[in-house]
Design an enzyme around this catalytic site. Structure first.
Site, PDB file in Angstrom:
ATOM      1  N   SER A 143       0.937  -1.329  -0.019  1.00 10.13           N
ATOM      2  CA  SER A 143       0.080   0.100   0.101  1.00 10.13           C
ATOM      3  C   SER A 143       0.961   1.237   0.069  1.00 10.13           C
ATOM      4  O   SER A 143       2.089   1.003   0.123  1.00 10.13           O
ATOM      5  CB  SER A 143      -0.924  -0.063   1.033  1.00 10.13           C
ATOM      6  OG  SER A 143      -1.710   1.178   1.369  1.00 10.13           O
ATOM      7  N   TYR A 156      -1.739  -0.610  10.578  1.00 11.45           N
ATOM      8  CA  TYR A 156      -1.840  -1.118   9.230  1.00 11.45           C
ATOM      9  C   TYR A 156      -0.731  -0.839   8.359  1.00 11.45           C
ATOM     10  O   TYR A 156      -0.081  -1.759   7.480  1.00 11.45           O
ATOM     11  CB  TYR A 156      -2.984  -0.218   8.579  1.00 11.45           C
ATOM     12  CG  TYR A 156      -3.294  -0.354   7.065  1.00 11.45           C
ATOM     13  CD1 TYR A 156      -3.932  -1.810   6.644  1.00 11.45           C
ATOM     14  CD2 TYR A 156      -3.113   0.679   5.929  1.00 11.45           C
ATOM     15  CE1 TYR A 156      -4.141  -1.829   5.390  1.00 11.45           C
ATOM     16  CE2 TYR A 156      -3.333   0.130   4.510  1.00 11.45           C
ATOM     17  CZ  TYR A 156      -3.664  -1.176   4.318  1.00 11.45           C
ATOM     18  OH  TYR A 156      -4.157  -1.273   3.023  1.00 11.45           O
TER      19      TYR A 156
HETATM   20  P1  NDP Z   1     -11.889  -5.300   0.041  1.00 14.27           P
HETATM   21  O1  NDP Z   1     -12.353  -5.218   1.539  1.00 14.27           O
HETATM   22  O2  NDP Z   1     -12.908  -5.034  -1.008  1.00 14.27           O
HETATM   23  O3  NDP Z   1     -11.655  -6.956  -0.222  1.00 14.27           O
HETATM   24  C1  NDP Z   1     -10.600  -7.435   0.819  1.00 14.27           C
HETATM   25  C2  NDP Z   1     -10.486  -9.172   0.368  1.00 14.27           C
HETATM   26  O4  NDP Z   1      -9.778  -9.884   1.388  1.00 14.27           O
HETATM   27  C3  NDP Z   1     -11.888  -9.694   0.290  1.00 14.27           C
HETATM   28  O5  NDP Z   1     -11.896 -10.455  -0.707  1.00 14.27           O
HETATM   29  C4  NDP Z   1     -11.775 -10.439   1.758  1.00 14.27           C
HETATM   30  O6  NDP Z   1     -12.673 -11.810   1.490  1.00 14.27           O
HETATM   31  C5  NDP Z   1     -10.269 -10.923   1.949  1.00 14.27           C
HETATM   32  N1  NDP Z   1     -10.300 -11.099   3.132  1.00 14.27           N
HETATM   33  C6  NDP Z   1     -10.194 -10.620   4.327  1.00 14.27           C
HETATM   34  N2  NDP Z   1     -10.049 -11.343   5.545  1.00 14.27           N
HETATM   35  C7  NDP Z   1      -9.674 -12.578   4.923  1.00 14.27           C
HETATM   36  C8  NDP Z   1      -9.293 -13.608   5.385  1.00 14.27           C
HETATM   37  N3  NDP Z   1      -8.929 -13.927   6.636  1.00 14.27           N
HETATM   38  N4  NDP Z   1      -9.210 -14.682   4.744  1.00 14.27           N
HETATM   39  C9  NDP Z   1      -9.345 -14.691   3.205  1.00 14.27           C
HETATM   40  N5  NDP Z   1      -9.487 -13.403   2.639  1.00 14.27           N
HETATM   41  C10 NDP Z   1      -9.859 -12.437   3.527  1.00 14.27           C
HETATM   42  O7  NDP Z   1     -10.657  -4.597  -0.074  1.00 14.27           O
HETATM   43  P2  NDP Z   1      -9.453  -4.398  -1.092  1.00 14.27           P
HETATM   44  O8  NDP Z   1      -9.844  -5.123  -2.204  1.00 14.27           O
HETATM   45  O9  NDP Z   1      -9.184  -2.853  -1.298  1.00 14.27           O
HETATM   46  O10 NDP Z   1      -8.160  -4.982  -0.467  1.00 14.27           O
HETATM   47  C11 NDP Z   1      -7.223  -5.897  -1.298  1.00 14.27           C
HETATM   48  C12 NDP Z   1      -5.942  -5.567  -0.849  1.00 14.27           C
HETATM   49  O11 NDP Z   1      -5.711  -4.153  -1.128  1.00 14.27           O
HETATM   50  C13 NDP Z   1      -5.637  -5.524   0.728  1.00 14.27           C
HETATM   51  O12 NDP Z   1      -4.373  -5.959   1.121  1.00 14.27           O
HETATM   52  C14 NDP Z   1      -5.474  -3.913   1.170  1.00 14.27           C
HETATM   53  O13 NDP Z   1      -4.873  -3.727   2.295  1.00 14.27           O
HETATM   54  C15 NDP Z   1      -4.745  -3.546  -0.084  1.00 14.27           C
HETATM   55  N6  NDP Z   1      -5.086  -2.189  -0.643  1.00 14.27           N
HETATM   56  C16 NDP Z   1      -6.082  -1.675  -0.860  1.00 14.27           C
HETATM   57  C17 NDP Z   1      -6.328  -0.243  -1.184  1.00 14.27           C
HETATM   58  C18 NDP Z   1      -7.571   0.569  -1.532  1.00 14.27           C
HETATM   59  O14 NDP Z   1      -7.597   1.689  -1.483  1.00 14.27           O
HETATM   60  N7  NDP Z   1      -8.809  -0.189  -1.565  1.00 14.27           N
HETATM   61  C19 NDP Z   1      -5.131   0.595  -1.228  1.00 14.27           C
HETATM   62  C20 NDP Z   1      -3.911  -0.089  -0.609  1.00 14.27           C
HETATM   63  C21 NDP Z   1      -3.754  -1.330  -0.599  1.00 14.27           C
HETATM   64  P3  NDP Z   1     -13.579 -12.352   2.463  1.00 14.27           P
HETATM   65  O15 NDP Z   1     -14.327 -11.449   3.299  1.00 14.27           O
HETATM   66  O16 NDP Z   1     -14.762 -13.046   1.564  1.00 14.27           O
HETATM   67  O17 NDP Z   1     -12.734 -13.415   3.198  1.00 14.27           O
END
Ligand code: NDP
Length: 247
Positions: A143, A156
């Site tokens: 990030s 974070y």
């Molecule tokens: P979302 O909340 O839309 O997606 C997060 C995903 O992570 C979901 O599919 C969720 O699936 C999964 N997840 C969370 N906990 C678990 C777990 N214990 N096991 C398996 N899967 C898990 O957020 P983003 O798409 O934005 O996030 C994706 C990545 O991008 C993250 O690492 C985030 O830190 C990073 N990021 C995002 C930014 C943004 O602005 N959006 C900026 C910088 C980095 P489920 O709940 O079904 O398990």
């Protein structure tokens, strides 16, 4: 952009929403075989069904990345079904920001478990297969918070700094196996990530910052760029922000 993507077996954690979902869609459209993990099975199964209906190949397996054996099962499933894993995308993550003095210890634990240990378990699951065939590509999601710390984001940011450090160590260690490593550091992208914030006032402030957020396809294009390079070119780091994001 589909060059070197077609036919690749790509495992994506956190494919049930946001960046992971958009990446599964874009790579599948480019001919990749996508194997998706997340806890919300109904979402990834519906996405797999949709991609298959469009002529793609896709699998969904319920996966909690805080469980080492489940991440291993996800990758092993891909290898059993398709004979190999070409790309591992350690994307699952959450961002429950809060100032440290609110003592949200459960949120700290969850971030460490998902954002750091989840990535490590993904590496542990994919690396033996990739080393055995002396090829592969591991993509970790950090990030802008992996580069900058701000009030309210300390834990974070610590997890995302850890992802950068792990990715750099991994890069150096797997050179001998012709394995590529990429760490992607997005700025604000519109996903469900802000919903993971458990403090209402903090969430309200972050939502204001996210008014300029990019669509999730922006991240998917960065992934496709890294994967689509020829095997002798390793895109190690990508950092991107919305053009109007200052910090
Ligand atoms: P979302 O909340 O839309 O997606 C997060 C995903 O992570 C979901 O599919 C969720 O699936 C999964 N997840 C969370 N906990 C678990 C777990 N214990 N096991 C398996 N899967 C898990 O957020 P983003 O798409 O934005 O996030 C994706 C990545 O991008 C993250 O690492 C985030 O830190 C990073 N990021 C995002 C930014 C943004 O602005 N959006 C900026 C910088 C980095 P489920 O709940 O079904 O398990």
């Amino acid at each position: 952009m589909t060059e070197n993507i077609h036919g690749k077996v790509v495992v994506i954690t956190g494919a049930s929403s946001g960046l992971g979902e958009a990446t599964a869609r874009l790579l599948s459209a480019g001919g990749a075989i996508v194997v998706m993990g997340a806890r919300r099975l109904e979402r990834i199964q519906a996405l797999a069904d949709e991609l298959i209906a469009k002529g793609g190949q896709a699998l969904a397996l319920q996966t909690d990345v805080t469980r080492n054996e489940q991440v291993k099962a996800l990758v092993d499933h891909a290898v059993q079904a398709y004979g190999r894993i070409d790309v591992m995308i350690n994307n699952a993550g959450l961002m429950p920001h809060s100032p440290l003095d609110r003592l949200k210890v459960e949120d700290w634990d969850r971030m460490i478990d998902v954002n750091i240990k989840g990535v490590l378990y993904g590496i542990a699951a994919a690396l033996p297969h990739m080393q055995a065939c002396k090829s592969g590509h591991i993509i970790n999601v950090s990030s802008v918070a992996g580069h900058k710390v701000r009030p309210g984001s300390a834990v974070y940011a610590a997890t995302k700094h850890a992802v950068l450090a792990l990715s750099e160590g991994l890069r150096q260690e797997v050179k001998a196996f012709d394995i590529r490593t990429t760490v992607i550091s997005p700025g604000a992208v519109a996903t469900e990530l802000v919903d993971s914030i458990t403090e209402a006032d903090v969430a309200a402030n972050v939502r204001k910052v996210y008014e300029i957020a990019l669509p999730a396809e922006s991240f998917a294009r960065a992934v496709a760029f890294a994967i689509s390079q020829p095997a002798d070119m390793d895109i190690n780091e990508i950092l991107f922000r919305p053009t109007r994001q200052e910090i």
